[in-house]
Each structure stands twice: as structure tokens, then as C-alpha cells.
Design an enzyme around this catalytic site. Structure first.
Site, short mmCIF file in Angstrom:
data_model
loop_
_atom_site.label_atom_id
_atom_site.label_comp_id
_atom_site.label_asym_id
_atom_site.label_seq_id
_atom_site.Cartn_x
_atom_site.Cartn_y
_atom_site.Cartn_z
N SER A 19 -22.22 54.47 -1.12
CA SER A 19 -20.75 54.85 -1.55
C SER A 19 -20.25 54.09 -2.60
CB SER A 19 -20.26 54.53 -0.38
OG SER A 19 -18.86 55.02 -0.19
N SER A 148 -13.80 40.07 -5.12
CA SER A 148 -12.32 40.79 -5.28
C SER A 148 -11.32 40.15 -5.79
CB SER A 148 -12.07 41.42 -3.88
OG SER A 148 -10.94 42.25 -3.84
N TYR A 161 -10.32 39.71 5.31
CA TYR A 161 -10.96 40.10 4.04
C TYR A 161 -10.53 39.16 2.96
CZ TYR A 161 -12.08 43.41 0.23
OH TYR A 161 -12.85 44.01 -0.57
N LYS A 165 -13.64 37.05 1.08
CA LYS A 165 -13.69 37.17 -0.26
C LYS A 165 -13.39 35.88 -1.05
CE LYS A 165 -15.06 41.59 -0.32
NZ LYS A 165 -16.36 41.84 -0.85
N THR A 196 -12.52 54.36 -4.08
CA THR A 196 -13.67 54.55 -3.26
C THR A 196 -13.36 54.78 -1.93
OG1 THR A 196 -13.76 52.21 -2.48
CG2 THR A 196 -14.83 52.71 -4.59
N1 LIG Z 1 -12.75 49.55 -3.82
C1 LIG Z 1 -12.04 48.47 -3.98
O1 LIG Z 1 -10.70 48.64 -4.48
C2 LIG Z 1 -12.71 47.19 -4.04
C3 LIG Z 1 -11.85 46.21 -4.67
C4 LIG Z 1 -12.45 44.98 -4.46
C5 LIG Z 1 -13.75 44.65 -4.02
N2 LIG Z 1 -14.34 45.74 -3.41
C6 LIG Z 1 -15.70 45.36 -2.92
O2 LIG Z 1 -16.53 46.27 -3.55
C7 LIG Z 1 -17.52 46.41 -2.66
C8 LIG Z 1 -18.05 48.03 -2.51
O3 LIG Z 1 -17.07 48.53 -1.83
P1 LIG Z 1 -16.44 50.04 -2.10
O4 LIG Z 1 -15.14 49.98 -2.80
O5 LIG Z 1 -17.72 50.79 -2.87
O6 LIG Z 1 -16.42 50.73 -0.71
P2 LIG Z 1 -17.13 51.79 0.15
O7 LIG Z 1 -17.13 53.02 -0.57
O8 LIG Z 1 -16.67 51.55 1.45
O9 LIG Z 1 -18.71 51.14 0.20
C9 LIG Z 1 -18.91 50.13 0.99
C10 LIG Z 1 -20.69 50.05 1.01
O10 LIG Z 1 -20.94 49.04 1.77
C11 LIG Z 1 -21.81 49.40 2.81
N3 LIG Z 1 -22.00 48.66 3.86
C12 LIG Z 1 -20.82 48.55 4.74
N4 LIG Z 1 -21.40 47.80 5.70
C13 LIG Z 1 -22.75 47.40 5.59
C14 LIG Z 1 -23.78 46.62 6.27
N5 LIG Z 1 -23.35 46.09 7.47
N6 LIG Z 1 -24.96 46.70 5.87
C15 LIG Z 1 -25.24 47.30 4.56
N7 LIG Z 1 -24.44 47.98 3.81
C16 LIG Z 1 -23.35 48.20 4.28
C17 LIG Z 1 -21.59 50.96 2.91
O11 LIG Z 1 -22.81 51.65 3.33
P3 LIG Z 1 -23.08 52.19 4.50
O12 LIG Z 1 -22.02 52.63 5.30
O13 LIG Z 1 -24.28 53.28 4.41
O14 LIG Z 1 -24.04 50.98 5.04
C18 LIG Z 1 -21.13 51.41 1.37
O15 LIG Z 1 -22.27 51.78 0.70
C19 LIG Z 1 -17.48 45.84 -1.15
O16 LIG Z 1 -17.87 44.44 -1.36
C20 LIG Z 1 -15.67 45.63 -1.37
O17 LIG Z 1 -15.19 44.66 -0.70
C21 LIG Z 1 -14.00 46.90 -3.41
#
Ligand SMILES: NC(=O)c1ccc[n+]([C@@H]2O[C@H](COP(=O)([O-])OP(=O)(O)OC[C@H]3O[C@@H](n4cnc5c(N)ncnc54)[C@H](OP(=O)(O)O)[C@@H]3O)[C@@H](O)[C@H]2O)c1
Length: 280
Positions: A19, A148, A161, A165, A196
Site C-alpha cells: 500500500s 516521518s 507515533y 518515529k 496514502t
Molecule cells: N502517509 C504519510 O503521510 C506518512 C508520513 C510520514 C511517514 N509515513 C510512514 O510511511 C510508511 C508507509 O506508510 P503509508 O503512508 O504508505 O501507509 P499505508 O498505506 O497504511 O501503508 C502501510 C504499510 O505498512 C504495512 N504494515 C503495517 N503493519 C505491518 C506489519 N505488522 N508487518 C508488515 N507490514 C505491515 C501495510 O501492509 P499490510 O497491512 O498488508 O501488512 C502497508 O503496506 C510508514 O512507516 C509510515 O509511518 C507516512
């Protein structure tokens, strides 16, 4: 800084690939001819993505799904062996799996805090512990973590969170000091708001999913643009990669140069988020 690294033919292992940012990174690396190992818990989504990577990608590219849960520490050595067995080496591991939080400190259970740390901190450390010794053995490697802006700035309704981070930022900065002379590169990525499923999947105080796209995420940078920025900076060898397009990126700079001003601004952020989401 002028160095340019090519990911063609490189083996890139991405967690959280089912995702959002992880999925977009997979597609962008596939375009560059990388060989991909795609990990998360959702096998079907990973298999569909692996197929898509193979179809749209450069000739040298290949992709496989390797289902894993980063909190299942006992399984990670076996998953790491499977990753090495697939393509014979791993050039880059991106610890990107993660889960966010949308709940006030007063309503958040200790169990929810522990879950955030299990996924966002111990999951990254455990997989990195399994992978780095094999990278040292093969004589090269690169480990990245998606931290993050919340790993640099305290934001309301994300106490757990932000703590998680901040922890990974410290961990991977410290790790870099120990492995650089072993030919292992370490990159920290600090995204701002990226569009996302992060807020939908975020934990509320009792551990249930928040289930909504909050306004900052809805207005954020696209995951595809985010992936392009991350990879182009990695190609240049940048060790810490901020990526985003909103005021949160300005907040990073204000925190660095005028920390007291940032604390005052954070109170405004608190009032806006509390009103929007009816947080206590
Ligand atoms: N979007 C933002 O604004 C933002 C900002 C700063 C940092 N981030 C960071 O970016 C990263 C990706 O997030 P995203 O925004 O792409 O969110 P997302 O769309 O919710 O994706 C999260 C991903 O993590 C996987 N995941 C969750 N728990 C897991 C586990 N226990 N084992 C293995 N995989 C797991 C999920 O897959 P499954 O559910 O299939 O396991 C999914 O592929 C995260 O570390 C998030 O903290 C995001």
C-alpha cells in the site's frame, strides 16, 4: 553529494509494499530495472503488485512477494534467508512498514502504545538485525527507514507515533555511525503528509482503526511523487531525505532554527485537529 547510484539490477527489499509509499516505491524501482522483494502481511495485494511490477518494468526487473509481519520476530531470520535465496543478494532494504495513531494521550491505552512501538520501532530493528550481518558478509549494503516529520516534530494526537518515529530516527542515525566503515549505507526518510491509507489504518486509543482520511493527508503529496523524490535523493547518496509539500516541511526547518516558535505553532495544530476530529 554528486555521486549517482543506479538501481538497475539491484535487489531492493521493501516492507510495507502492499500500500501507499511502499507500493509506489516498488513501481518506481521496477521502472529503473531493480529486482524487487515485496513484503507486508497482505499476500494477495503483494502478488498483484509483483505482477504489475513485472509487466510495466524494465527488462532487467523482476519481483516476488514475500509475506511477513514485522512484529513476528521469530520468523524474520527465515524470511531473510528466503530473500537472499531469491536473488542471491540484497542491495537495499527499505524498512517502510508502519502504522500511525489518531488519539489523545488521555484516551490511549498502553496496549496501543506498545503496538505502535512493536510495528514502528521493534519491527524495523528486528528485520535490520537479521539483514545487516548478511550485508556485511556480502561486503556491501544499504538500509533505509521510513521515519516521518513526526520523528522530528511533536504533533498532536500522535504521542505514540511521534515517540516511535523519534526512536527510529535515533536508532538509524546511531547505526550509521557503526556500519559506514563496513560499506553499509544508512538512509533515513522523513515524509510529511503523503496521500496514502495511513490515517485510515491509524490506531485510535483502544486500538481500533481510525478509518478516515484526515484533511492533511487528503491534501498531501501523492505517493508516486514521494517515491520519485526518495529514489532520486537515494541515487545522489543523500543520508536524510525530507519529502512533502505542505507547511509541515516548513515546520521541520522552524523546529531546527526556532524551536520555541514551533512549540507555539503546535498549539494551533492541536486546536485545529481537535476540532476537526472531535478529539478529547
Ligand atoms: N502517509 C504519510 O503521510 C506518512 C508520513 C510520514 C511517514 N509515513 C510512514 O510511511 C510508511 C508507509 O506508510 P503509508 O503512508 O504508505 O501507509 P499505508 O498505506 O497504511 O501503508 C502501510 C504499510 O505498512 C504495512 N504494515 C503495517 N503493519 C505491518 C506489519 N505488522 N508487518 C508488515 N507490514 C505491515 C501495510 O501492509 P499490510 O497491512 O498488508 O501488512 C502497508 O503496506 C510508514 O512507516 C509510515 O509511518 C507516512
Amino acid at each position: 553529494m554528486n555521486r549517482r547510484k543506479s538501481f538497475e539490477n539491484q535487489v531492493v527489499w521493501i516492507t510495507g509494499a502492499s500500500s501507499g509509499i511502499g507500493e509506489a516505491l516498488a513501481l518506481a524501482f521496477a521502472k529503473r530495472g531493480a529486482k524487487l522483494i515485496l513484503s507486508a502481511r497482505s499476500t494477495e495485494k503483494l502478488e498483484a503488485l509483483a505482477q504489475k511490477c513485472k509487466e510495466m518494468a524494465a527488462d532487467t526487473s523482476d519481483a516476488i512477494a514475500l509475506t511477513l509481519d514485522v512484529t513476528d520476530e521469530a520468523s524474520l531470520a527465515g524470511k531473510t534467508k528466503a530473500a537472499w535465496f531469491t536473488f542471491g543478494q540484497v542491495d537495499l532494504l527499505i524498512n517502510n512498514a508502519g502504522i500511525s495513531q489518531r488519539s489523545s494521550f488521555l484516551t490511549t491505552s498502553m496496549e496501543t502504545y506498545r503496538t505502535l512501538f512493536e510495528v514502528d520501532v521493534f519491527g524495523q530493528i528486528a528485520l535490520t538485525k537479521a539483514v545487516v550481518p548478511l550485508m556485511i558478509e556480502q561486503g556491501f549494503g544499504h538500509v533505509a527507514v521510513t521515519a516521518s516529520v513526526a520523528g522530528k516534530v511533536g504533533a498532536p494526537f500522535r504521542t505514540g507515533y511521534c515517540a516511535a518515529k523519534h526512536a527510529v530516527m535515533g536508532f538509524f542515525d546511531a547505526l550509521r555511525t557503526e556500519v559506514t566503515d563496513k560499506n553499509i549505507e544508512v538512509t533515513t526518510i522523513t515524509p510529511g503528509y503523503i496521500r496514502t491509507s495511513i490515517s485510515e489504518n491509524a490506531l485510535t486509543g483502544d486500538g481500533k482503526a481510525f478509518g478516515k482520511v484526515d484533511s492533511n493527508i487528503g491534501k498531501g503529496m501523492s505517493a508516486d511523487d514521494c517515491a520519485e523524490v526518495i529514489i532520486s535523493k537515494m541515487e545522489k547518496g543523500v543520508a536524510e531525505i525530507p519529502v512533502g509539500k505542505g507547511m509541515e516541511m516548513v515546520a521541520l526547518k522552524i523546529k531546527r532554527w526556532f524551536p520555541t516558535l514551533l512549540l507555539k505553532m503546535a498549539n494551533g495544530m492541536y486546536k485545529k485537529a481537535a476540532k476537526e476530529n472531535d478529539f478529547e
